[in-house]
Design a protein around this motif. Structure first.
Motif, mmCIF file in Angstrom:
data_model
loop_
_atom_site.group_PDB
_atom_site.id
_atom_site.type_symbol
_atom_site.label_atom_id
_atom_site.label_comp_id
_atom_site.label_asym_id
_atom_site.label_seq_id
_atom_site.Cartn_x
_atom_site.Cartn_y
_atom_site.Cartn_z
ATOM 1 N N LEU A 160 0.825 -1.205 0.000
ATOM 2 C CA LEU A 160 0.000 0.000 0.000
ATOM 3 C C LEU A 160 0.861 1.258 0.000
ATOM 4 N N ALA A 161 1.930 1.256 0.798
ATOM 5 C CA ALA A 161 2.817 2.420 0.838
ATOM 6 C C ALA A 161 3.533 2.613 -0.494
ATOM 7 N N TRP A 162 3.972 1.506 -1.101
ATOM 8 C CA TRP A 162 4.631 1.576 -2.417
ATOM 9 C C TRP A 162 3.677 2.168 -3.455
ATOM 10 N N SER A 163 2.432 1.699 -3.458
ATOM 11 C CA SER A 163 1.444 2.205 -4.414
ATOM 12 C C SER A 163 1.153 3.683 -4.171
ATOM 13 N N PHE A 164 1.062 4.066 -2.905
ATOM 14 C CA PHE A 164 0.774 5.470 -2.595
ATOM 15 C C PHE A 164 1.926 6.372 -3.028
ATOM 16 N N GLY A 165 3.159 5.890 -2.874
ATOM 17 C CA GLY A 165 4.307 6.681 -3.329
ATOM 18 C C GLY A 165 4.277 6.910 -4.832
ATOM 19 N N TRP A 166 4.004 5.848 -5.597
ATOM 20 C CA TRP A 166 3.890 6.007 -7.046
ATOM 21 C C TRP A 166 2.703 6.896 -7.415
ATOM 22 N N ALA A 167 1.617 6.807 -6.634
ATOM 23 C CA ALA A 167 0.456 7.651 -6.910
ATOM 24 C C ALA A 167 0.783 9.123 -6.708
ATOM 25 N N LEU A 168 1.581 9.436 -5.693
ATOM 26 C CA LEU A 168 1.978 10.831 -5.474
ATOM 27 C C LEU A 168 2.841 11.337 -6.630
ATOM 28 N N VAL A 177 1.666 3.533 -16.220
ATOM 29 C CA VAL A 177 0.480 4.090 -15.559
ATOM 30 C C VAL A 177 0.597 5.600 -15.456
ATOM 31 N N MET A 178 1.793 6.102 -15.213
ATOM 32 C CA MET A 178 2.001 7.551 -15.128
ATOM 33 C C MET A 178 1.704 8.234 -16.458
ATOM 34 N N GLY A 179 2.082 7.631 -17.562
ATOM 35 C CA GLY A 179 1.874 8.230 -18.880
ATOM 36 C C GLY A 179 2.396 7.301 -19.960
ATOM 37 N N THR A 225 2.750 10.217 -9.680
ATOM 38 C CA THR A 225 1.846 10.352 -10.825
ATOM 39 C C THR A 225 1.021 11.630 -10.717
ATOM 40 N N ARG A 226 0.589 11.954 -9.501
ATOM 41 C CA ARG A 226 -0.168 13.207 -9.297
ATOM 42 C C ARG A 226 0.682 14.415 -9.649
ATOM 43 N N LEU A 227 1.968 14.326 -9.369
ATOM 44 C CA LEU A 227 2.866 15.451 -9.649
ATOM 45 C C LEU A 227 3.084 15.644 -11.145
ATOM 46 N N PHE A 228 3.227 14.539 -11.887
ATOM 47 C CA PHE A 228 3.579 14.640 -13.303
ATOM 48 C C PHE A 228 2.382 14.532 -14.241
ATOM 49 N N ALA A 229 1.334 13.810 -13.835
ATOM 50 C CA ALA A 229 0.197 13.586 -14.730
ATOM 51 C C ALA A 229 -1.086 14.241 -14.249
ATOM 52 N N GLY A 230 -1.087 14.785 -13.045
ATOM 53 C CA GLY A 230 -2.266 15.475 -12.549
ATOM 54 C C GLY A 230 -3.321 14.571 -11.949
ATOM 55 N N GLU A 231 -3.070 13.251 -11.863
ATOM 56 C CA GLU A 231 -4.010 12.291 -11.288
ATOM 57 C C GLU A 231 -3.243 11.326 -10.393
ATOM 58 N N HIS A 236 -1.908 1.642 -9.693
ATOM 59 C CA HIS A 236 -0.591 1.317 -9.132
ATOM 60 C C HIS A 236 -0.681 0.151 -8.151
ATOM 61 N N LEU A 237 -1.764 0.098 -7.379
ATOM 62 C CA LEU A 237 -1.941 -1.008 -6.440
ATOM 63 C C LEU A 237 -2.079 -2.327 -7.186
ATOM 64 N N ARG A 238 -2.801 -2.311 -8.286
ATOM 65 C CA ARG A 238 -2.940 -3.535 -9.075
ATOM 66 C C ARG A 238 -1.594 -3.976 -9.637
ATOM 67 N N VAL A 239 -0.779 -3.024 -10.081
ATOM 68 C CA VAL A 239 0.529 -3.373 -10.635
ATOM 69 C C VAL A 239 1.407 -4.039 -9.588
ATOM 70 N N VAL A 240 1.497 -3.436 -8.390
ATOM 71 C CA VAL A 240 2.385 -3.994 -7.366
ATOM 72 C C VAL A 240 1.839 -5.314 -6.838
#
Length: 331
Positions: free
Chosen positions: A169-177, A243-245, A179-185, A191-195
């Motif tokens: 969960l922490a790994w997915s949340f880090g990637w999500a942050l 997932v990021m882009g 992604t939010r920085l670079f892709a706006g979402e 990301h959770l599904r990937v990990v």
């Protein structure tokens, strides 16, 4: 005849940041630049005040013309500087540090597509992502249980699964942050599904290595298993980047392959570097395996004794060398 022109500003990874619509009259032009008077205003110091003009010809052709700018027009497809770019349907280009997509609105757009009969509502996407997470945790519990040689401690197994779930969960949340920085979402569920799938594949690979090496009596399978683990880790990171882009897929793949190659090289040096005068030895079997799993025939007693007898001269020589070394050190 006037034309509808759509100007889209894209992000670094090809994601849409802004969309503008303009009416371009016959034989008219649309100014693009940093100047306030431009119909398409780009707030970029590398863009000229009047950088380029989008012109509609008498025959209906559409072209973007450089107006003498310093940095020019860069074709996104070839990366070359052009004085004039024809817009047929749509065209991606770069002005200064801005990435644009020009679309001719006169083109026919595709018709509405029907929803899939089995389309899953958005609320069920949580169940899908967490379903993969539960599958990954279940496989982790299985491999921990197989590694137990004494009394099974449920608390230890559940604690390990809980820690693994928190890490994923922490790994997915880090990637999500990121992604939010670079892709706006955030795209946390993706990301959770990937990990989770990556963890499930890692557990499967671990079982295959462990049981396959025992069943076929192939010690190198265990020794070089880390190569597969690092390649799997690089593949998981590559999926996170996708997932990021979707932009720069080849560069992302090459970067992850380079990361895996560097990690494999460093671990290979660490494993083959002698410690205390002898190379490191990998553990052949890490848990108890049922004899019925073994596919390669077992060695008979006579063959085992013959191999042991063949090792005796080497052991005698090694003992003599150790005694000579000890005597030399004592002198």
């Amino acid at each position: 005849m006037e034309a509808l022109i759509v100007v889209e500003r894209l992000g670094r990874h090809g994601e849409l940041l802004e969309r503008q619509r303009h009416r371009l009259p016959a034989e008219g032009s649309l100014r693009i630049g940093r100047g306030w008077e431009c119909e398409v205003h780009l707030d970029d110091p590398h863009v000229a005040l009047h950088h380029a003009s989008l012109r509609l010809g008498p025959d209906g052709s559409l072209a973007l013309v450089d107006e003498g700018s310093l940095n020019g027009l860069i074709d996104a497809g070839t990366g070359r500087r052009e004085a004039r770019l024809e817009v047929q349907g749509e065209r991606e280009l770069r002005l200064g540090a801005c990435r644009l997509r020009l679309i001719d609105g006169r083109l026919a757009q595709p018709a509405e597509r029907p929803l899939d009969a089995g389309a899953v509502p958005s609320r069920l996407r949580w169940s899908e992502a967490f379903g993969w997470l539960l599958a990954a945790l279940g496989s982790s519990l299985l491999i921990d249980w197989l590694g137990e040689v004494g009394e099974v401690r449920s608390s230890a197994l559940l604690t390990g699964a809980l820690v693994g779930g928190i890490i994923m969960l922490a790994w997915s949340f880090g990637w999500a942050l990121i992604t939010r920085l670079f892709a706006g979402e955030m795209r946390f569920l993706r990301h959770l599904r990937v990990v989770a799938i990556g963890s499930l594949l890692a557990t499967t690979l671990m079982l295959v290595v462990q049981y396959g090496s025992y069943a076929l009596a192939l010690e190198p399978v265990t020794r070089f298993a880390y190569v597969g683990y690092w390649l799997l880790f690089a593949a998981v990171c590559w999926r996170h980047l996708k997932v990021m882009g979707r932009g720069h897929p080849r560069s992302k793949a090459l970067a992850m392959l380079a990361l895996a190659a560097a990690a494999i090289g460093l671990q290979s040096l660490s494993l083959w570097q002698p410690r205390d005068g002898a190379p490191q030895q990998a553990r052949y079997v890490r848990s108890v395996v049922l004899p019925a799993v073994r596919l390669r025939p077992l060695q008979d007693v006579d063959g085992f004794l013959d191999r042991a007898a063949a090792l005796e001269p080497e052991l005698v020589d090694a003992r003599s060398e150790d005694e000579e070394s000890a005597e030399s050190a004592a002198d």
